[in-house]
Design a protein around this motif. Structure first.
Motif, PDB file in Angstrom:
ATOM      1  N   LEU A  23      34.484  27.230  38.682  1.00 23.60           N
ATOM      2  CA  LEU A  23      34.271  27.747  40.161  1.00 23.60           C
ATOM      3  C   LEU A  23      33.161  26.996  41.153  1.00 23.60           C
ATOM      4  CD1 LEU A  23      33.944  31.576  39.191  1.00 23.60           C
ATOM      5  CD2 LEU A  23      36.148  30.025  39.683  1.00 23.60           C
ATOM      6  N   GLU A  24      33.025  25.622  40.556  1.00 26.77           N
ATOM      7  CA  GLU A  24      32.067  24.845  41.415  1.00 26.77           C
ATOM      8  C   GLU A  24      32.511  24.581  42.903  1.00 26.77           C
ATOM      9  OE1 GLU A  24      29.020  23.554  40.866  1.00 26.77           O
ATOM     10  OE2 GLU A  24      29.148  24.898  38.934  1.00 26.77           O
ATOM     11  N   GLN A  25      31.678  24.927  43.796  1.00 24.23           N
ATOM     12  CA  GLN A  25      32.075  24.743  45.179  1.00 24.23           C
ATOM     13  C   GLN A  25      30.997  24.512  45.991  1.00 24.23           C
ATOM     14  OE1 GLN A  25      33.460  28.967  45.692  1.00 24.23           O
ATOM     15  NE2 GLN A  25      35.297  27.897  46.603  1.00 24.23           N
ATOM     16  N   LEU A  45      40.998  30.205  42.165  1.00 25.98           N
ATOM     17  CA  LEU A  45      40.372  29.184  42.050  1.00 25.98           C
ATOM     18  C   LEU A  45      40.688  28.477  40.392  1.00 25.98           C
ATOM     19  CD1 LEU A  45      36.816  29.263  43.739  1.00 25.98           C
ATOM     20  CD2 LEU A  45      39.007  28.235  44.577  1.00 25.98           C
ATOM     21  N   VAL A  46      40.555  29.198  39.635  1.00 25.42           N
ATOM     22  CA  VAL A  46      40.701  28.851  38.061  1.00 25.42           C
ATOM     23  C   VAL A  46      42.090  28.396  38.030  1.00 25.42           C
ATOM     24  CG1 VAL A  46      40.878  29.606  36.024  1.00 25.42           C
ATOM     25  CG2 VAL A  46      39.150  30.353  37.178  1.00 25.42           C
ATOM     26  N   ARG A  47      43.165  29.024  38.525  1.00 23.08           N
ATOM     27  CA  ARG A  47      44.454  28.822  38.460  1.00 23.08           C
ATOM     28  C   ARG A  47      44.905  27.130  39.043  1.00 23.08           C
ATOM     29  NH1 ARG A  47      47.628  32.002  41.040  1.00 23.08           N
ATOM     30  NH2 ARG A  47      45.945  33.781  41.659  1.00 23.08           N
ATOM     31  N   GLU A  48      43.938  26.949  40.155  1.00 22.42           N
ATOM     32  CA  GLU A  48      44.273  25.672  40.676  1.00 22.42           C
ATOM     33  C   GLU A  48      43.487  24.702  40.105  1.00 22.42           C
ATOM     34  OE1 GLU A  48      42.809  26.925  44.686  1.00 22.42           O
ATOM     35  OE2 GLU A  48      44.800  27.687  45.324  1.00 22.42           O
ATOM     36  N   GLU A  60      31.846  27.834  50.065  1.00 19.52           N
ATOM     37  CA  GLU A  60      31.257  29.317  49.501  1.00 19.52           C
ATOM     38  C   GLU A  60      31.251  30.070  50.956  1.00 19.52           C
ATOM     39  OE1 GLU A  60      29.014  29.308  45.609  1.00 19.52           O
ATOM     40  OE2 GLU A  60      27.747  28.449  47.217  1.00 19.52           O
ATOM     41  N   VAL A  61      30.775  29.631  51.865  1.00 22.34           N
ATOM     42  CA  VAL A  61      30.627  30.416  53.419  1.00 22.34           C
ATOM     43  C   VAL A  61      31.853  30.588  53.779  1.00 22.34           C
ATOM     44  CG1 VAL A  61      29.912  29.936  55.597  1.00 22.34           C
ATOM     45  CG2 VAL A  61      28.218  29.303  53.857  1.00 22.34           C
ATOM     46  N   PHE A  62      32.859  29.642  53.607  1.00 22.67           N
ATOM     47  CA  PHE A  62      34.342  29.956  53.982  1.00 22.67           C
ATOM     48  C   PHE A  62      34.882  31.220  53.450  1.00 22.67           C
ATOM     49  CE2 PHE A  62      38.888  29.596  53.449  1.00 22.67           C
ATOM     50  CZ  PHE A  62      39.176  29.464  54.722  1.00 22.67           C
ATOM     51  N   ALA A  63      34.669  31.093  52.013  1.00 25.76           N
ATOM     52  CA  ALA A  63      35.153  32.228  51.195  1.00 25.76           C
ATOM     53  C   ALA A  63      34.450  33.954  51.517  1.00 25.76           C
ATOM     54  CB  ALA A  63      35.331  31.883  49.778  1.00 25.76           C
ATOM     55  N   VAL A 120      26.857  36.752  43.740  1.00 25.46           N
ATOM     56  CA  VAL A 120      26.949  37.711  42.610  1.00 25.46           C
ATOM     57  C   VAL A 120      27.950  37.941  42.048  1.00 25.46           C
ATOM     58  CG1 VAL A 120      26.179  40.256  42.325  1.00 25.46           C
ATOM     59  CG2 VAL A 120      24.812  38.908  43.825  1.00 25.46           C
ATOM     60  N   ALA A 121      29.009  38.302  42.836  1.00 27.99           N
ATOM     61  CA  ALA A 121      30.588  38.550  42.209  1.00 27.99           C
ATOM     62  C   ALA A 121      30.902  37.431  41.408  1.00 27.99           C
ATOM     63  CB  ALA A 121      31.509  38.533  43.503  1.00 27.99           C
ATOM     64  N   LYS A 122      30.598  35.987  41.675  1.00 31.15           N
ATOM     65  CA  LYS A 122      30.946  34.924  40.900  1.00 31.15           C
ATOM     66  C   LYS A 122      30.144  34.846  39.661  1.00 31.15           C
ATOM     67  CE  LYS A 122      31.227  30.966  42.975  1.00 31.15           C
ATOM     68  NZ  LYS A 122      30.909  29.329  43.681  1.00 31.15           N
ATOM     69  N   HIS A 123      28.913  35.295  39.591  1.00 32.36           N
ATOM     70  CA  HIS A 123      28.076  35.511  38.453  1.00 32.36           C
ATOM     71  C   HIS A 123      28.861  36.388  37.418  1.00 32.36           C
ATOM     72  CE1 HIS A 123      24.726  35.322  35.651  1.00 32.36           C
ATOM     73  NE2 HIS A 123      24.744  36.660  35.857  1.00 32.36           N
ATOM     74  N   ARG A 124      29.138  37.528  38.166  1.00 35.79           N
ATOM     75  CA  ARG A 124      29.994  38.734  37.338  1.00 35.79           C
ATOM     76  C   ARG A 124      31.207  38.095  36.537  1.00 35.79           C
ATOM     77  NH1 ARG A 124      30.144  44.188  40.351  1.00 35.79           N
ATOM     78  NH2 ARG A 124      31.042  44.699  38.253  1.00 35.79           N
ATOM     79  N   PHE A 125      32.147  37.471  37.340  1.00 38.83           N
ATOM     80  CA  PHE A 125      33.179  36.696  36.946  1.00 38.83           C
ATOM     81  C   PHE A 125      32.910  36.032  35.807  1.00 38.83           C
ATOM     82  CE2 PHE A 125      36.816  33.844  36.960  1.00 38.83           C
ATOM     83  CZ  PHE A 125      38.002  34.647  37.312  1.00 38.83           C
ATOM     84  N   HIS A 126      32.020  35.174  36.071  1.00 41.34           N
ATOM     85  CA  HIS A 126      31.895  34.244  34.560  1.00 41.34           C
ATOM     86  C   HIS A 126      31.478  35.212  33.589  1.00 41.34           C
ATOM     87  CE1 HIS A 126      32.046  30.353  36.182  1.00 41.34           C
ATOM     88  NE2 HIS A 126      31.104  30.352  37.118  1.00 41.34           N
ATOM     89  N   GLU A 127      30.781  36.056  33.647  1.00 41.31           N
ATOM     90  CA  GLU A 127      30.375  37.160  32.774  1.00 41.31           C
ATOM     91  C   GLU A 127      31.328  38.003  32.303  1.00 41.31           C
ATOM     92  OE1 GLU A 127      25.646  38.340  33.276  1.00 41.31           O
ATOM     93  OE2 GLU A 127      27.163  39.430  34.251  1.00 41.31           O
ATOM     94  N   GLY A 128      32.369  38.189  32.895  1.00 43.78           N
ATOM     95  CA  GLY A 128      33.563  39.057  32.472  1.00 43.78           C
ATOM     96  C   GLY A 128      33.382  40.447  32.841  1.00 43.78           C
ATOM     97  N   THR A 129      32.320  40.723  33.934  1.00 44.26           N
ATOM     98  CA  THR A 129      32.073  42.123  34.350  1.00 44.26           C
ATOM     99  C   THR A 129      32.708  42.532  35.592  1.00 44.26           C
ATOM    100  OG1 THR A 129      29.793  41.447  35.072  1.00 44.26           O
ATOM    101  CG2 THR A 129      29.978  42.225  32.832  1.00 44.26           C
ATOM    102  N   LEU A 130      33.336  41.653  36.282  1.00 41.94           N
ATOM    103  CA  LEU A 130      33.888  41.704  37.550  1.00 41.94           C
ATOM    104  C   LEU A 130      35.174  42.346  37.476  1.00 41.94           C
ATOM    105  CD1 LEU A 130      33.370  41.223  40.818  1.00 41.94           C
ATOM    106  CD2 LEU A 130      34.657  39.416  40.588  1.00 41.94           C
TER     107      LEU A 130
END
Length: 531
Positions: A282-284, A274-277, A289-292, A251-261
């Motif tokens: 954010l494909e994983q 992840l973006v800076r790397e 994903e479980v690790f994070a 859910v947070a990843k979806h919001r990050f893409h939307e710019g609402t997180l």
């Protein structure tokens, strides 16, 4: 029920016999003259497991410390324990020799926790642990620079409003307050605060001596799954918790893409990394994903239980010690007047901080200490310590060493405020606190020290100062007798990290004006907080 107990016992006999054979073989190999630490008498096969209480085990360890000294050993079947009740000894082994004594023992009723990503504080020291710990430390340190972005002060306004409207549920609201702060920091979803607290409590139950009997009678864990209720419960509990954390991440990843997180969340910090790397999409895979999600989920979870217990004990202490409540309130009124306290008042409210610091000493949230395990053979004071030995620095006993904590069984905040007490430190604008100074062993030792000192410092201070600003706290009186309802200050859930058992307390606004202001502040944050 008796027939089931007998069946389980008989099914466990092969494992017990195997343990017995191992024990006998070890006796044959062991020279009789081998040096040992003192300790209670050990019985064949069982050691002393038969008379170790599953509840309030720390009191038994304190009793043995008085009898056998500051370092002694005991055994439960084939597991050796070394119990420490001296700060210098604990520092020598767990800090200076931290490269040897920083492992974690297997908690029988948690599945593969030493190697899986679920709980970083319970892992062995491998690359996964190092990455999670380093990431959590950096995230916590960054948030502390901004005093957790004002979320603590926002949530305390909600808490005070609920306390005014429904004081009987103060214990539930206290844990929820802690859960909401952490859930907001992790995912920007404070509505999960209550679930966060409940999940933390259930997890602690499963990892505690007072929890599933398989944590003390380990052979029962190896029963076949179709007759093993402890194993089946844990499989279900862990799967539900991991699914919850994973959904939060997605859910947070979806919001990050939307710019609402919001960028003041730990989830945003992770995705930005992840973006800076070089991973802007954010494909994983699911394992990543479980690790994070576990890395953030565990920080979220542990931030509830390490703080809610001390806050509940603090409310208890204030009700039972009205003289200290009054001193703290006089200090708050002198500094803050009619406005609600904030972190900006930290330096000017040493009495509040002393009452909080003394609460954690008087009723430690982790009275046994968190166990360390020897990762290799060692020797100390001429005694060989074998790999796999569990080392416990018993916090309950450490907090009652007479030379450092005179009158240790009693609640004495003045020990942090008055020159002449061994724990007194200057300047009082800085000490006492939960980040440095005396008593920091409450956060563990060496390479396994808890990373949450900063948030404990902020969250407990704002809570303690704000509640005392707004309310008078007293023991509840029995409507029939008119006498105070007794409170057993040592009655707890006996988990690895404690909360007191339910108790009753009366909360009364200190004035009509304060009550009005509490309601106004409560309504002012309703539109900003997710409820």
């Amino acid at each position: 029920m008796e027939g089931l107990a007998l069946l389980l016992l008989y099914l466990a006999i092969p494992s017990l016999l195997y343990s017995a054979i191992q024990q006998i073989l070890s006796w044959r190999k062991k020279p009789e003259s081998e040096a040992k630490f003192p300790g209670p008498k050990q019985y064949p096969i069982v050691g002393r497991i038969h008379d170790l209480p599953r509840f309030s085990l720390w009191l038994k360890f304190q009793e043995w410390a008085h009898e056998h000294g500051p370092i002694y050993q005991t055994r439960a079947v084939d597991q050796t324990f070394i119990i420490i009740s001296d700060e210098k000894i604990a520092e020598e082994l767990l800090v200076k020799r931290g490269h040897i004594y920083s492992g974690r023992p297997q908690i029988r009723s948690l599945i593969d926790h030493k190697i899986k990503p679920n709980y970083s504080a319970l892992m062995d020291r491998h690359d996964m642990w190092k990455y999670q710990r380093k990431w959590a430390h950096a995230a916590m340190a960054e948030a502390y620079k901004y005093h957790f972005y004002g979320h603590v002060e926002m949530e305390i306004k909600r808490y005070l409003g609920l306390l005014l409207l429904d004081p009987a549920r103060f214990l539930d609201y206290t844990r929820e307050y802690c859960g909401r702060v952490m859930s907001r920091l992790a995912w920007d979803d404070a509505t999960q605060g209550r679930m966060n607290g409940e999940s933390a409590d259930t997890t602690l139950h499963c990892m505690s001596v007072s929890g599933p009997i398989t944590n003390t009678v380990a052979p029962l864990w190896h029963l076949p799954a179709f007759i093993n209720p402890w194993y089946n419960f844990e499989v279900k509990r862990e799967a539900e918790q991991k699914a919850w954390w994973l959904n939060n991440l997605r859910v947070a990843k979806h919001r990050f893409h939307e710019g609402t997180l919001p960028n003041d969340t730990w989830a945003w910090r992770y995705f930005d990394q992840l973006v800076r790397e070089g991973n802007p999409s954010l494909e994983q895979d699911e394992e990543q994903e479980v690790f994070a999600s576990c890395m953030m989920g565990f920080v979220n979870l542990v931030g509830v239980v390490t703080i809610s217990g001390p806050l509940k004990f603090f409310l208890m202490a204030m009700g039972l010690h009205p003289e200290w409540q009054k001193k703290a309130q006089e200090e708050i009124d002198r500094v803050c007047g009619d406005r609600m306290p904030t972190m900006k008042d930290f330096a000017d409210l040493p009495t509040v901080r002393a009452c909080l610091k003394e609460t954690v000493r008087w009723r430690s949230g982790v009275p046994l200490g968190v166990p360390h395990q020897a990762e290799q053979d060692d020797e100390y004071r001429g005694v060989k310590i074998k790999k796999g030995t569990i080392i416990l620095a018993c916090e309950w006993t450490l907090n009652r060493i007479p030379e450092k904590y005179p009158d240790g069984d009693n609640y004495r905040p003045e020990r942090w405020l008055e020159a002449g007490w061994p724990t007194y430190q200057e300047p009082l604008s800085r000490y006492p606190n939960f980040r440095e100074g005396h008593g920091m062993h409450s956060f563990g030792w060496g390479r396994r020290t808890c990373l949450g000192q900063n948030i404990v410092d902020d969250e407990t201070f704002v809570f303690g100062a704000s509640v005392l600003w707004g309310f008078n706290i007293a023991q509840k009186t029995c409507p029939r007798t008119g006498k105070p309802i007794p409170i057993d200050t040592q009655a707890t859930n006996s988990h690895v990290i404690l909360e007191p058992n339910s108790y009753q307390m009366a909360f009364k606004p200190r004035s009509d004006e304060r009550a009005k202001q509490i309601l106004e502040e409560y309504h002012s944050v309703l539109g900003k907080l997710k409820l």
